[in-house]
Design a protein around this motif. Structure first.
Motif, PDB file in Angstrom:
ATOM      1  N   GLU A   1      -3.802  -6.541  -9.788  1.00 52.73           N
ATOM      2  CA  GLU A   1      -3.692  -5.535 -10.838  1.00 52.73           C
ATOM      3  C   GLU A   1      -4.810  -4.506 -10.731  1.00 52.73           C
ATOM      4  OE1 GLU A   1      -3.110  -5.411 -15.711  1.00 52.73           O
ATOM      5  OE2 GLU A   1      -3.455  -7.300 -14.634  1.00 52.73           O
ATOM      6  N   ARG A   2      -6.026  -4.972 -10.427  1.00 54.31           N
ATOM      7  CA  ARG A   2      -7.135  -4.039 -10.252  1.00 54.31           C
ATOM      8  C   ARG A   2      -6.899  -3.121  -9.067  1.00 54.31           C
ATOM      9  NH1 ARG A   2     -11.173  -3.645  -7.009  1.00 54.31           N
ATOM     10  NH2 ARG A   2     -10.601  -5.619  -6.011  1.00 54.31           N
ATOM     11  N   ALA A   3      -6.412  -3.707  -7.926  1.00 51.08           N
ATOM     12  CA  ALA A   3      -6.136  -2.877  -6.750  1.00 51.08           C
ATOM     13  C   ALA A   3      -5.001  -1.895  -7.022  1.00 51.08           C
ATOM     14  CB  ALA A   3      -5.791  -3.772  -5.559  1.00 51.08           C
ATOM     15  N   CYS A   4      -4.035  -2.291  -7.818  1.00 50.35           N
ATOM     16  CA  CYS A   4      -2.912  -1.403  -8.141  1.00 50.35           C
ATOM     17  C   CYS A   4      -3.384  -0.190  -8.958  1.00 50.35           C
ATOM     18  CB  CYS A   4      -1.842  -2.186  -8.899  1.00 50.35           C
ATOM     19  SG  CYS A   4      -0.364  -1.239  -9.281  1.00 50.35           S
ATOM     20  N   LYS A   5      -4.263  -0.430  -9.900  1.00 52.67           N
ATOM     21  CA  LYS A   5      -4.796   0.684 -10.680  1.00 52.67           C
ATOM     22  C   LYS A   5      -5.606   1.626  -9.798  1.00 52.67           C
ATOM     23  CE  LYS A   5      -5.020  -1.784 -15.091  1.00 52.67           C
ATOM     24  NZ  LYS A   5      -5.910  -2.282 -16.170  1.00 52.67           N
ATOM     25  N   ALA A   6      -6.390   1.061  -8.889  1.00 55.56           N
ATOM     26  CA  ALA A   6      -7.216   1.888  -8.004  1.00 55.56           C
ATOM     27  C   ALA A   6      -6.360   2.759  -7.097  1.00 55.56           C
ATOM     28  CB  ALA A   6      -8.151   0.999  -7.189  1.00 55.56           C
TER      29      ALA A   6
ATOM     30  N   ASN B   1      -5.348  -4.568   2.451  1.00 50.39           N
ATOM     31  CA  ASN B   1      -4.616  -3.389   2.932  1.00 50.39           C
ATOM     32  C   ASN B   1      -4.598  -2.276   1.885  1.00 50.39           C
ATOM     33  OD1 ASN B   1      -4.066  -4.654   5.343  1.00 50.39           O
ATOM     34  ND2 ASN B   1      -2.025  -5.352   4.725  1.00 50.39           N
ATOM     35  N   CYS B   2      -4.404  -2.675   0.655  1.00 50.32           N
ATOM     36  CA  CYS B   2      -4.403  -1.667  -0.411  1.00 50.32           C
ATOM     37  C   CYS B   2      -5.778  -1.023  -0.556  1.00 50.32           C
ATOM     38  CB  CYS B   2      -3.958  -2.316  -1.714  1.00 50.32           C
ATOM     39  SG  CYS B   2      -3.846  -1.178  -3.105  1.00 50.32           S
ATOM     40  N   GLU B   3      -6.805  -1.885  -0.506  1.00 48.67           N
ATOM     41  CA  GLU B   3      -8.162  -1.344  -0.623  1.00 48.67           C
ATOM     42  C   GLU B   3      -8.523  -0.480   0.573  1.00 48.67           C
ATOM     43  OE1 GLU B   3     -11.769  -0.545  -2.342  1.00 48.67           O
ATOM     44  OE2 GLU B   3      -9.975  -1.480  -3.207  1.00 48.67           O
ATOM     45  N   ALA B   4      -8.049  -0.912   1.788  1.00 45.38           N
ATOM     46  CA  ALA B   4      -8.325  -0.114   2.984  1.00 45.38           C
ATOM     47  C   ALA B   4      -7.640   1.248   2.892  1.00 45.38           C
ATOM     48  CB  ALA B   4      -7.856  -0.868   4.225  1.00 45.38           C
ATOM     49  N   ALA B   5      -6.376   1.243   2.434  1.00 44.74           N
ATOM     50  CA  ALA B   5      -5.684   2.521   2.285  1.00 44.74           C
ATOM     51  C   ALA B   5      -6.382   3.415   1.251  1.00 44.74           C
ATOM     52  CB  ALA B   5      -4.229   2.272   1.880  1.00 44.74           C
ATOM     53  N   ARG B   6      -6.818   2.833   0.162  1.00 45.19           N
ATOM     54  CA  ARG B   6      -7.517   3.623  -0.862  1.00 45.19           C
ATOM     55  C   ARG B   6      -8.826   4.170  -0.339  1.00 45.19           C
ATOM     56  NH1 ARG B   6     -11.439   3.718  -4.200  1.00 45.19           N
ATOM     57  NH2 ARG B   6     -12.269   1.811  -3.298  1.00 45.19           N
TER      58      ARG B   6
ATOM     59  N   MET C   1      -0.730  10.193   2.126  1.00 43.50           N
ATOM     60  CA  MET C   1      -0.051  10.055   0.845  1.00 43.50           C
ATOM     61  C   MET C   1       1.094   9.035   0.950  1.00 43.50           C
ATOM     62  SD  MET C   1       0.203  10.913  -2.301  1.00 43.50           S
ATOM     63  CE  MET C   1      -0.774  12.427  -2.440  1.00 43.50           C
ATOM     64  N   ALA C   2       1.839   9.105   2.061  1.00 43.12           N
ATOM     65  CA  ALA C   2       2.921   8.125   2.256  1.00 43.12           C
ATOM     66  C   ALA C   2       2.367   6.705   2.391  1.00 43.12           C
ATOM     67  CB  ALA C   2       3.740   8.496   3.490  1.00 43.12           C
ATOM     68  N   ILE C   3       1.220   6.620   3.096  1.00 44.85           N
ATOM     69  CA  ILE C   3       0.594   5.299   3.237  1.00 44.85           C
ATOM     70  C   ILE C   3       0.150   4.771   1.884  1.00 44.85           C
ATOM     71  CG2 ILE C   3      -1.386   4.086   4.211  1.00 44.85           C
ATOM     72  CD1 ILE C   3      -1.176   5.889   6.661  1.00 44.85           C
ATOM     73  N   ASN C   4      -0.442   5.664   1.113  1.00 47.08           N
ATOM     74  CA  ASN C   4      -0.901   5.233  -0.211  1.00 47.08           C
ATOM     75  C   ASN C   4       0.268   4.809  -1.105  1.00 47.08           C
ATOM     76  OD1 ASN C   4      -3.501   5.808   0.577  1.00 47.08           O
ATOM     77  ND2 ASN C   4      -3.581   7.809  -0.426  1.00 47.08           N
ATOM     78  N   LYS C   5       1.348   5.579  -1.033  1.00 50.80           N
ATOM     79  CA  LYS C   5       2.493   5.217  -1.850  1.00 50.80           C
ATOM     80  C   LYS C   5       3.109   3.892  -1.394  1.00 50.80           C
ATOM     81  CE  LYS C   5       3.791   9.867  -3.324  1.00 50.80           C
ATOM     82  NZ  LYS C   5       4.852  10.910  -3.307  1.00 50.80           N
ATOM     83  N   ALA C   6       3.148   3.724  -0.067  1.00 49.32           N
ATOM     84  CA  ALA C   6       3.684   2.453   0.437  1.00 49.32           C
ATOM     85  C   ALA C   6       2.798   1.283   0.016  1.00 49.32           C
ATOM     86  CB  ALA C   6       3.795   2.509   1.963  1.00 49.32           C
ATOM     87  N   ALA C   7       1.465   1.491   0.124  1.00 48.23           N
ATOM     88  CA  ALA C   7       0.559   0.440  -0.325  1.00 48.23           C
ATOM     89  C   ALA C   7       0.702   0.196  -1.824  1.00 48.23           C
ATOM     90  CB  ALA C   7      -0.880   0.826   0.023  1.00 48.23           C
ATOM     91  N   LYS C   8       0.860   1.279  -2.570  1.00 51.12           N
ATOM     92  CA  LYS C   8       1.066   1.128  -4.015  1.00 51.12           C
ATOM     93  C   LYS C   8       2.362   0.368  -4.312  1.00 51.12           C
ATOM     94  CE  LYS C   8       1.473   3.989  -8.203  1.00 51.12           C
ATOM     95  NZ  LYS C   8       2.879   3.654  -8.533  1.00 51.12           N
ATOM     96  N   HIS C   9       3.405   0.692  -3.550  1.00 52.71           N
ATOM     97  CA  HIS C   9       4.670  -0.033  -3.737  1.00 52.71           C
ATOM     98  C   HIS C   9       4.506  -1.521  -3.411  1.00 52.71           C
ATOM     99  CE1 HIS C   9       8.956  -0.853  -3.682  1.00 52.71           C
ATOM    100  NE2 HIS C   9       8.814  -1.370  -2.471  1.00 52.71           N
ATOM    101  N   ARG C  10       3.832  -1.807  -2.304  1.00 56.29           N
ATOM    102  CA  ARG C  10       3.640  -3.205  -1.921  1.00 56.29           C
ATOM    103  C   ARG C  10       2.798  -3.953  -2.938  1.00 56.29           C
ATOM    104  NH1 ARG C  10       2.910  -0.943   3.272  1.00 56.29           N
ATOM    105  NH2 ARG C  10       0.645  -1.128   3.008  1.00 56.29           N
ATOM    106  N   ILE C  11       1.727  -3.305  -3.408  1.00 57.29           N
ATOM    107  CA  ILE C  11       0.854  -4.005  -4.340  1.00 57.29           C
ATOM    108  C   ILE C  11       1.541  -4.195  -5.688  1.00 57.29           C
ATOM    109  CG2 ILE C  11      -0.386  -2.089  -5.421  1.00 57.29           C
ATOM    110  CD1 ILE C  11      -1.976  -5.217  -3.887  1.00 57.29           C
ATOM    111  N   GLU C  12       2.351  -3.218  -6.102  1.00 59.37           N
ATOM    112  CA  GLU C  12       3.109  -3.405  -7.346  1.00 59.37           C
ATOM    113  C   GLU C  12       4.162  -4.505  -7.195  1.00 59.37           C
ATOM    114  OE1 GLU C  12       4.671   0.418  -8.151  1.00 59.37           O
ATOM    115  OE2 GLU C  12       2.850   1.175  -9.157  1.00 59.37           O
ATOM    116  N   TYR C  13       4.799  -4.533  -6.042  1.00 57.80           N
ATOM    117  CA  TYR C  13       5.779  -5.594  -5.781  1.00 57.80           C
ATOM    118  C   TYR C  13       5.114  -6.965  -5.784  1.00 57.80           C
ATOM    119  CZ  TYR C  13       9.912  -7.700  -3.644  1.00 57.80           C
ATOM    120  OH  TYR C  13      11.019  -8.474  -3.396  1.00 57.80           O
TER     121      TYR C  13
END
Length: 502
Positions: free
Chosen positions: A173-178, A322-327, A256-268
Motif C-alpha cells: 500500500e505504501r509503494a502504491c501511494k508512492a 520493482n515498484c520502488e525501482a520504477a519510482r 510513464m508507461a513503466i510507472n503505470k504498469a508498475a502501478k497496475h501490478r502493485i495495485e493488483y
C-alpha cells in the motif's frame, strides 16, 4: 473288551486260511516248531519199528503225520481289543485310533478327546478381543489428541501467515501511494517536454528488433545468454542517454508507461493480498462448531497456480522492489532532464560493439554445439540400427529355444504317460529331462530379459534421436536469427558521430 480270547466264526483271513479252527491248530510258537524239528531228527536215527523215547502208545506214527503246511512260520498273530486279527501294517503299532465295531461306538481315543476339549476351552479369542478393544480405545484417544494438536498448530500457522500478509499488505500500500504520486509528477514533466530525439529512436528500434527476433527461438535456446544481456544493457543505455537529453519525450513516455504498469501490478498485488488477508481472517474465525463448515470434495490439493513459500516471499519482495525501482528511476529522470551528456553517443557505440562481440561469440558456440549434436545424432542412428539387429537376433534365439523345450517336454510327457506300473520311476534320465526343461526355461527367461532391455534401450535411443533432431533444428534456427537476421538489422546501427548529433 481287551480280555476276549475267542475267535468269532466270521473273522477269517481271506489270503492265508479258510478256517479259523485250522489256524488255531496250525499256529505254533517258535519254541514248539524247534522242538518238533529236533524230535523229527531223533526219529530218523531210530530203526524202523523201534518205539521212540519220548512217545507214548497214543502218539501217531511218522507216516500218518500231515506234511508241513508253512503255517508254523507265520508271525504270532493275536486278536485285537474287538476280538479280530489285524493284518494291516498298523496292527502291531500302539496309539492308533481305536477300531469301531458293533460292540462299541468309540471313534476317538482319549488323547484326541482331551485335545478337542483343550481346543474348545482355548482362551485365545477372548485374549484377542481384549487386545483389539485396548488397541481401538488407544487409537481413538491418540486420533483425537493428534487432531486437536494438528488443529492448534494450524491455527498458529494461520495467525503467522495472516501477520505476514498484513505486513506485506502495508508495504504494498505504501509503494502504491508512492508510485501514484510519481506518475502524477512525471505527467507534469511530460507536458513540459515536447521534443524528442530522433536519432535515439534508431538504436532503440534495432535493439528491440533483435530482442524480438531472439524471442522467436525454440524453447531449448531461450536462454538469457551474454548476447541477450548485452542487448538489454543496450536498451537500458539508450534509455539513460535519452534521459540526459532535453528533448527526451519518448523516454519520458516510456517511463510513464513503466510507472503505470508498475502501478497496475502493485495495485493488483494489493488487491490479492487484501483478499488473502480476508480469507485468512475467515479461516481463523472458523472452528469445529461453526455453522458454515461443510465437506468440500477435492479441496485437499494445491491451487492451480500455487507456488512454494520461497517464491511467495520472492514475489512480494520483487513487486515492491520493482515498484520502488520504477519510482526511483522516474525521480532520477525528472532530476536529470536538464542535464546534457556529451558522451552519450560514444557510450551507445561502445555498447553496440560489445553487443556485436557477444552475438558473434554466441554464434560460434551455437555452431560448435550444432556440429556436435549432428555427430551425436549420427552415432545414435547407428546405435538404433545395431539395437534393432540385436533385437531380431534375440527374438530368433528365443524362437529356436521352442524346439528344445518341445523336445524335452514331449519326452517327459511320454515317460509320464506310457511307462506302466513299476517302470514309472524317478530315474536319472527323468531327472535330467526335468533339469533340461529348467535350464531351457531359465535361458528363455534370461533372453526375454535381455530382449526387454534391448527394446527399452531402443526406445530410449529413439527418444534421444527425437530430442537431438529437435535441438539441431533449434540450433539452426538460432544461428539463422543471430547470424543472418540480427546481423542484417545491426548493420544499420548509427555511428558515434551520428549519435552525437554531428
Amino acid at each position: 473288551m481287551a480280555e476276549l480270547t475267542t475267535f468269532p466264526e466270521d473273522d477269517k483271513c481271506p489270503k492265508v486260511c479258510t478256517d479259523i479252527g485250522a489256524f488255531k491248530k496250525a499256529a505254533k510258537s517258535p519254541e514248539q516248531v524247534q522242538e518238533e524239528l529236533e524230535s523229527a531228527e531223533d526219529k530218523k536215527d531210530v530203526p524202523k519199528g523201534a518205539p521212540s523215547a519220548g512217545t507214548g502208545p497214543e502218539q501217531e506214527p511218522e507216516s500218518t503225520r500231515p506234511p508241513p503246511s508253512g503255517l508254523e512260520y507265520l508271525p504270532n498273530l493275536k486278536p485285537g481289543p474287538d476280538g479280530k486279527v489285524d493284518w494291516t501294517p498298523l496292527g502291531g503299532m500302539t496309539g492308533t485310533r481305536p477300531g469301531v465295531n458293533k460292540y462299541s461306538i468309540s471313534r476317538y481315543s482319549l488323547s484326541e478327546w482331551r485335545k478337542h476339549n483343550e481346543h474348545v476351552l482355548d482362551p485365545e479369542t477372548i485374549t484377542e478381543s481384549n487386545i483389539v478393544d485396548y488397541n481401538a480405545k488407544t487409537s481413538i484417544m491418540q486420533a483425537f489428541g493428534n487432531i486437536d494438536k494438528q488443529q492448534s498448530e494450524n491455527c498458529k500457522r494461520l495467525k503467522q501467515k495472516a501477520r505476514d500478509i498484513f505486513r506485506w499488505k502495508v508495504e504494498v500500500e505504501r509503494a502504491c501511494k508512492a508510485i501514484t504520486e510519481e506518475v502524477e509528477l512525471l505527467e507534469i514533466e511530460r507536458q513540459r517536454l515536447k521534443g524528442a530525439s530522433r536519432v535515439l529512436m534508431l538504436p532503440e528500434s534495432i535493439s528491440k528488433e533483435c530482442l524480438d527476433l531472439r524471442s522467436n527461438r525454440f524453447e531449448p535456446d531461450l536462454v538469457a545468454d551474454l548476447a541477450e544481456q548485452e542487448l538489454i544493457k543496450e536498451m537500458n543505455l539508450v534509455n539513460e542517454v535519452r534521459a540526459t537529453l532535453k528533448n527526451t519525450l519518448n523516454q519520458i513516455e516510456e517511463q510513464m508507461a513503466i510507472n503505470k504498469a508498475a502501478k497496475h501490478r502493485i495495485e493488483y498485488d494489493w488487491c490479492d493480498k487484501t483478499m488473502a488477508y480476508n480469507t485468512e481472517a475467515i479461516n481463523l474465525s472458523l472452528d469445529t462448531k461453526s455453522n458454515t463448515i461443510m465437506f468440500k470434495p477435492g479441496s485437499t490439493r494445491f491451487g492451480e497456480y500455487s507456488a512454494p513459500i520461497e517464491y511467495w516471499e520472492f514475489f512480494c519482495r520483487e513487486n515492491v522492489q520493482n515498484c520502488e525501482a520504477a519510482r526511483q528511476k522516474s525521480a532520477d529522470l525528472r532530476g536529470s532532464l536538464n542535464a546534457i551528456l556529451v558522451n552519450g553517443g560514444r557510450k551507445l557505440r561502445n555498447q553496440a560493439d560489445r553487443t556485436d562481440m557477444a552475438l558473434a561469440e554466441t554464434v560460434a558456440i551455437t555452431q560448435e554445439l550444432c556440429t556436435k549434436l549432428e555427430e551425436t545424432l549420427r552415432n545414435t542412428l547407428q546405435r538404433i540400427a545395431d539395437m534393432e539387429v540385436l533385437i531380431d537376433n534375440l527374438k530368433d534365439s528365443i524362437r529356436k529355444m521352442d524346439a528344445a523345450m518341445k523336445l524335452a517336454q514331449t519326452r517327459l510327457d511320454n515317460r509320464n504317460n506310457w511307462r506302466p506300473h513299476g517302470e514309472s520311476v524317478r530315474d536319472q534320465p527323468h531327472l535330467g529331462l526335468i533339469e533340461e526343461v529348467k535350464k531351457i526355461h531359465e535361458t528363455v527367461t534370461s533372453l526375454l530379459g535381455q530382449l526387454r532391455n534391448a527394446e527399452r534401450v531402443r526406445e530410449d535411443l529413439l527418444k534421444k534421436r527425437i530430442v537431438l533432431e529437435r535441438d539441431i533444428a533449434s540450433k539452426r534456427k538460432t544461428l539463422n536469427i543471430d547470424r543472418e537476421r540480427c546481423g542484417m538489422v545491426r548493420s544499420h546501427y548509427p555511428s558515434a558521430s551520428e549519435l552525437a548529433g554531428h
